[in-house]
Design an enzyme around this catalytic site. Structure first.
Site, PDB file in Angstrom:
ATOM      1  N   HIS A 195     -13.142   1.984   7.216  1.00  0.00           N
ATOM      2  CA  HIS A 195     -12.847   3.087   8.138  1.00  0.00           C
ATOM      3  C   HIS A 195     -13.721   3.096   9.382  1.00  0.00           C
ATOM      4  O   HIS A 195     -13.407   3.802  10.338  1.00  0.00           O
ATOM      5  CB  HIS A 195     -12.951   4.419   7.405  1.00  0.00           C
ATOM      6  CG  HIS A 195     -11.999   4.511   6.243  1.00  0.00           C
ATOM      7  ND1 HIS A 195     -12.175   3.773   5.090  1.00  0.00           N
ATOM      8  CD2 HIS A 195     -10.863   5.210   6.072  1.00  0.00           C
ATOM      9  CE1 HIS A 195     -11.191   4.035   4.256  1.00  0.00           C
ATOM     10  NE2 HIS A 195     -10.376   4.897   4.813  1.00  0.00           N
ATOM     11  N   HIS A 235       1.134  11.901  -6.350  1.00  0.00           N
ATOM     12  CA  HIS A 235       0.412  12.088  -5.090  1.00  0.00           C
ATOM     13  C   HIS A 235       1.327  11.888  -3.879  1.00  0.00           C
ATOM     14  O   HIS A 235       1.400  12.731  -2.993  1.00  0.00           O
ATOM     15  CB  HIS A 235      -0.777  11.116  -5.037  1.00  0.00           C
ATOM     16  CG  HIS A 235      -1.495  11.122  -3.727  1.00  0.00           C
ATOM     17  ND1 HIS A 235      -2.633  11.871  -3.511  1.00  0.00           N
ATOM     18  CD2 HIS A 235      -1.221  10.515  -2.550  1.00  0.00           C
ATOM     19  CE1 HIS A 235      -3.027  11.705  -2.257  1.00  0.00           C
ATOM     20  NE2 HIS A 235      -2.193  10.884  -1.651  1.00  0.00           N
ATOM     21  N   GLU A 236       2.028  10.778  -3.836  1.00  0.00           N
ATOM     22  CA  GLU A 236       2.871  10.475  -2.668  1.00  0.00           C
ATOM     23  C   GLU A 236       3.980  11.507  -2.504  1.00  0.00           C
ATOM     24  O   GLU A 236       4.310  11.921  -1.391  1.00  0.00           O
ATOM     25  CB  GLU A 236       3.474   9.070  -2.788  1.00  0.00           C
ATOM     26  CG  GLU A 236       2.456   7.929  -2.750  1.00  0.00           C
ATOM     27  CD  GLU A 236       1.581   7.948  -1.514  1.00  0.00           C
ATOM     28  OE1 GLU A 236       2.020   8.446  -0.461  1.00  0.00           O
ATOM     29  OE2 GLU A 236       0.430   7.478  -1.597  1.00  0.00           O
ATOM     30  N   HIS A 261       0.851  -1.201   0.000  1.00  0.00           N
ATOM     31  CA  HIS A 261       0.000   0.000   0.000  1.00  0.00           C
ATOM     32  C   HIS A 261       0.887   1.251   0.000  1.00  0.00           C
ATOM     33  O   HIS A 261       1.718   1.431   0.885  1.00  0.00           O
ATOM     34  CB  HIS A 261      -0.914  -0.018   1.230  1.00  0.00           C
ATOM     35  CG  HIS A 261      -1.987   1.018   1.189  1.00  0.00           C
ATOM     36  ND1 HIS A 261      -3.269   0.726   0.809  1.00  0.00           N
ATOM     37  CD2 HIS A 261      -1.964   2.340   1.442  1.00  0.00           C
ATOM     38  CE1 HIS A 261      -3.998   1.837   0.844  1.00  0.00           C
ATOM     39  NE2 HIS A 261      -3.226   2.833   1.222  1.00  0.00           N
ATOM     40  N   ALA A 262       0.714   2.124  -0.998  1.00  0.00           N
ATOM     41  CA  ALA A 262       1.615   3.278  -1.172  1.00  0.00           C
ATOM     42  C   ALA A 262       1.560   4.225   0.018  1.00  0.00           C
ATOM     43  O   ALA A 262       0.491   4.506   0.554  1.00  0.00           O
ATOM     44  CB  ALA A 262       1.232   4.036  -2.438  1.00  0.00           C
ATOM     45  N   HIS A 304       3.123  14.511  -0.473  1.00  0.00           N
ATOM     46  CA  HIS A 304       3.301  14.373   0.988  1.00  0.00           C
ATOM     47  C   HIS A 304       4.747  14.692   1.360  1.00  0.00           C
ATOM     48  O   HIS A 304       5.017  15.412   2.313  1.00  0.00           O
ATOM     49  CB  HIS A 304       2.984  12.947   1.435  1.00  0.00           C
ATOM     50  CG  HIS A 304       1.531  12.577   1.349  1.00  0.00           C
ATOM     51  ND1 HIS A 304       0.529  13.336   1.886  1.00  0.00           N
ATOM     52  CD2 HIS A 304       0.910  11.493   0.807  1.00  0.00           C
ATOM     53  CE1 HIS A 304      -0.648  12.749   1.682  1.00  0.00           C
ATOM     54  NE2 HIS A 304      -0.442  11.628   1.021  1.00  0.00           N
ATOM     55  N   TYR A 337     -11.298  13.217   3.846  1.00  0.00           N
ATOM     56  CA  TYR A 337     -11.315  12.833   2.431  1.00  0.00           C
ATOM     57  C   TYR A 337     -12.290  13.697   1.647  1.00  0.00           C
ATOM     58  O   TYR A 337     -12.061  14.031   0.484  1.00  0.00           O
ATOM     59  CB  TYR A 337     -11.660  11.345   2.284  1.00  0.00           C
ATOM     60  CG  TYR A 337     -10.687  10.449   3.009  1.00  0.00           C
ATOM     61  CD1 TYR A 337      -9.348  10.402   2.618  1.00  0.00           C
ATOM     62  CD2 TYR A 337     -11.079   9.681   4.091  1.00  0.00           C
ATOM     63  CE1 TYR A 337      -8.447   9.596   3.291  1.00  0.00           C
ATOM     64  CE2 TYR A 337     -10.179   8.869   4.764  1.00  0.00           C
ATOM     65  CZ  TYR A 337      -8.867   8.826   4.363  1.00  0.00           C
ATOM     66  OH  TYR A 337      -7.975   8.035   5.030  1.00  0.00           O
ATOM     67  N   GLU A 363      -3.750  15.243   2.008  1.00  0.00           N
ATOM     68  CA  GLU A 363      -4.243  14.448   0.875  1.00  0.00           C
ATOM     69  C   GLU A 363      -4.516  15.335  -0.334  1.00  0.00           C
ATOM     70  O   GLU A 363      -4.311  14.939  -1.483  1.00  0.00           O
ATOM     71  CB  GLU A 363      -5.506  13.694   1.260  1.00  0.00           C
ATOM     72  CG  GLU A 363      -5.300  12.603   2.301  1.00  0.00           C
ATOM     73  CD  GLU A 363      -4.178  11.646   1.941  1.00  0.00           C
ATOM     74  OE1 GLU A 363      -4.020  11.321   0.747  1.00  0.00           O
ATOM     75  OE2 GLU A 363      -3.442  11.244   2.854  1.00  0.00           O
TER      76      GLU A 363
HETATM   77 ZN    ZN Z   1      -2.007  10.392   0.421  1.00  0.00          ZN
END
Ligand code: ZN
Length: 607
Positions: free
Chosen positions: A506, A376-377, A346-347, A380, A516, A404
């Site tokens: 969740h 995306h990553e 999982h990234a 962060h 989100y 996010e």
């Molecule tokens: Zn993320």
């Protein structure tokens, strides 16, 4: 959703060990100087602990063995113990006046460090820990049924995206909700009881109020803010719902999907009907549906490997004037899946030393999805490094939606224009304006479709935590919200004592969800601001601000603030506005909205 590990997240442990803080009430009111000292000590302890804890967790996730599991669990328990101790310690200063801005803000951050706070009652922390672990593991082991055979969680999720036989979809949907959700209900009721008491002990009205307290405004105002955002974007959702329902009606007929009323929840390509991109083939407009190029094919044709994909992603950020990633990033990241051991694929993005030991952990494949995930990553990582001069407790996003949103904002910029600039796409291959509908509809099926689900997850929990929704009404309240916001309906009658919320990760995983929803809205605000600042005048969804240092400088100003200031200030530093707003998202999808309204002419929209 991609996971992100930040330092402050170390404190947000899901499970609780025994409380280390004694249940005695102080007889004297503590002073402001004592508060300063308490905050300084907590910050120092956390900072020291977080580096070792992150290393233990990194080793565990990139080399899963019984030993690395045990070491990671030890750190997890210790982090939880610290979280409990510091939250309770911070609550002692609630009535103290004369505190500095930073001390007050850091005390609040410490109080909100736990998702599930335990009360001081004997055994309460152990019971909460046990129940939370039990539900998480029950979810992990959950099985649905297909053709009489058990099917595990990741397989059933994937199959919901590709299966087109309504009977099979219904079988998977019903079995998953019945098998996974329903058995959790009693334990969940008990978790709510205990954690609510824990939240009250920390001075909050209930656990929902505590979750909402992290947004720099009174808890009720935050609830009103998300309603306002939803009202802004709902007209677009309504058109998408109307069009999608008509396409499903065309495909399946009235007996399966009537032309009016709610959409059958299992027909949307996702177990929770939260993102609909998997059924794009059903809704794709003729001619405009095929955008003419495929990023996976482009990457393959140009001989990209995983490292080159990451270098390309880094290049987006450095083109904005941000410093390149440190050499250690390339030495320490897990970019592809190791051949010889178990890892968590999982990234995720890491900042191990709170300074510049940045890493990503992925099992990158050369395809379009992972190309987006890399952008995306890395968002962060660049955010983490931008705020690395802040004190420990401010090493975080402006609110939990920001982290996010930043990654997704960059991912939005993978437009045809950008692909040309980096040499992946030939100028002649850039799709014409006639393909806009396809480009936008494909995006909307995930990003717009998600909005009501992103909102109702916590709407449901806020009602449960406040007591407005009693245990006897858990299922009914879920069904009511799903109908009201998403306009979807279960394919089979739900039992009154069911517990479908438990069949969504969740809820048993105890992860707040409003972030989100906020991230979906914010990413378009960031994107619109960047395009405006770069002088882009064409349609918003075609813009690329690649290479624009002016945009980068403003963007970096917001990122550098970390969690040190209330989020409206961070938002204003980049976008010029202190308001979260759905208007940018509406502007982005405007051509699609016009097209959908034309398609829906004569249809009775709504449900
Ligand atoms: Zn993320």
């Amino acid at each position: 959703m991609k996971m992100m590990i930040s330092r402050a997240a170390m404190a947000v442990a899901l499970t609780l060990s025994a409380p280390a803080f004694a249940a005695d009430t102080p007889t004297t009111i503590p002073t402001a100087a004592e508060a300063d000292a308490f905050v300084a000590a907590a910050e120092k302890d956390y900072a020291a602990f977080s580096v070792s804890a992150a290393r233990a967790s990194w080793i565990n996730q990139t080399y899963i063995t019984d030993d690395s599991d045990a070491i990671a669990a030890e750190y997890g328990a210790k982090g939880t113990e610290m979280g409990v101790r510091f939250a309770k310690g911070a609550a002692r200063f609630d009535g103290v006046t004369g505190l500095s801005y930073d001390t007050r803000r850091k005390l609040d951050i410490l109080k909100q460090g736990l998702v599930l706070p335990a009360p001081d009652a004997p055994g309460a922390a152990d019971e909460l820990n046990m129940l939370a672990t039990k539900l998480q593991s029950a979810y992990g082991k959950g099985r649905g049924t297909l053709d009489g055979q058990p099917i595990n969680g990741s397989d059933i999720e994937a199959r919901m995206g590709t299966e087109r036989d309504p009977a099979k979809l219904q079988q998977m949907w019903a079995s998953w909700n019945d098998n996974v959700g329903a058995p959790m209900k009693d334990d969940y009721v008990r978790i709510v009881e205990i954690a609510n008491q824990g939240a009250r002990d920390l001075g909050y009205a209930d656990l929902g109020a505590m979750w909402r307290a992290g947004y720099d405004m009174p808890a009720d105002d935050f609830a009103k803010l998300v309603d306002k955002l939803w009202d802004e974007v709902k007209p677009l959702y309504d058109q998408l719902h109307c069009y999608t329902r008509a396409k499903l009606n065309e495909k399946y007929g009235d007996a399966v999907q009537p032309a009016t009323g709610p959409i059958r929840a299992d027909l949307l390509g996702n177990m929770w009907a939260q993102e609909w991109g998997n059924i794009y083939d059903i809704v794709a407009p003729k001619g405009a549906g095929d955008i003419g190029y495929d990023v996976t094919e482009l990457l393959t044709a140009k001989g990209y490997d995983a490292v080159k994909m990451v270098k390309t992603g880094e290049g987006f950020y450095t083109s904005l004037g941000l410093a390149p990633l440190p050499a250690s990033f390339w030495e320490r990241s897990q970019i592809t899946k190791p051949r010889d051991r178990e890892v968590v694929c999982h990234a995720s993005a890491w900042d191990v030393d709170n300074k510049d030991d940045l890493r990503i952990k992925m099992c990158t494949k050369v395809n379009s999805d992972d190309f987006v995930t890399i952008h995306h990553e890395l968002g962060h990582n660049f955010y983490q490094r931008a705020y690395n001069r802040q004190p420990y407790l401010y090493l975080n996003g402006a609110n939990d939606g920001f982290h996010e949103a930043i990654g997704d904002f960059m991912a939005l910029s993978i437009t045809p224009d950008y692909l040309v600039k980096i040499g992946l796409l030939d100028k002649a291959q850039v799709p014409g304006a006639d393909k806009d509908t396809g480009l936008l509809l494909r995006q909307a099926m995930d990003k717009v479709a998600f909005l009501p689900f992103g909102l109702l997850m916590d709407k449901w929990r806020w009602g449960v935590f406040s007591g407005a929704t009693k245990p006897a009404d858990y299922q009914r309240s879920w069904d009511v919200l799903r109908l009201e916001y998403q306009g979807v309906k279960a394919p089979v009658e739900r039992p009154a004592d069911g517990f479908d919320p438990g069949a969504k990760y969740h809820v048993p995983g105890q992860t707040p969800y409003a972030r989100y929803f906020l991230a979906r809205i914010l990413q378009f605000q960031f994107y619109e601001a960047a395009c405006r600042q770069s002088g882009w005048t064409g349609p918003l969804h075609r813009c690329s601000f690649y290479g624009n240092k002016k945009v980068g400088a403003k963007f970096n100003k917001m990122m550098e603030m970390g969690a040190s200031r209330p989020w409206p200030e961070a938002l204003a530093a980049f976008t010029g506005s202190r308001e979260m707003s759905g208007k940018a998202m509406i502007a982005y999808f405007k051509p699609l909205m016009t097209w959908l309204q034309a398609q829906n002419k004569g249809r009775a929209c709504g449900w």
